[in-house]
Design a protein around this motif. Structure first.
Motif: not given
Length: 96
Positions: A68-73, A75-76, A79-85
């Motif tokens: 799960l730490e690798r998953l977090r890394e 995603r950071q 950051p596709v979910t934070k780039q949503k327009r």
């Protein structure tokens, strides 16, 4: 066997990378006498699109550790979910 050798691994790695998640892909074991001859090669890919566990064409159980730490890394780092327009488009659900 038509597409297994050419596409199976590529597609599973792409799904993991596109969605930034672990992907467990199950395939039937190969039966050369069956009406459909499967490629086999069940596998687990990590969120960076790397194969971390893979079977061959025979019947097997595939084990993999989910980090799960690798998953977090991952995603950071992308950051596709934070780039949503949402100011440009909205996702809507049509009535059925």
């Amino acid at each position: 066997m038509t597409t297994g050798p050419a596409h199976w691994e590529l597609l599973m790695r792409a799904r993991a990378l596109d969605n930034q998640m672990y992907v467990a892909a199950c395939s039937p074991a190969r039966d050369p006498d069956g009406s459909y001859v499967a490629w086999g090669h069940s596998m687990v890919c990590n969120p960076w699109g790397m194969v971390i566990a893979e079977a061959d064409e025979t019947e097997q159980i595939v084990y993999a550790e989910i980090d799960l730490e690798r998953l977090r890394e991952v995603r950071q780092s992308i950051p596709v979910t934070k780039q949503k327009r949402s100011d440009i488009y909205a996702v809507t659900v049509a009535d059925s």
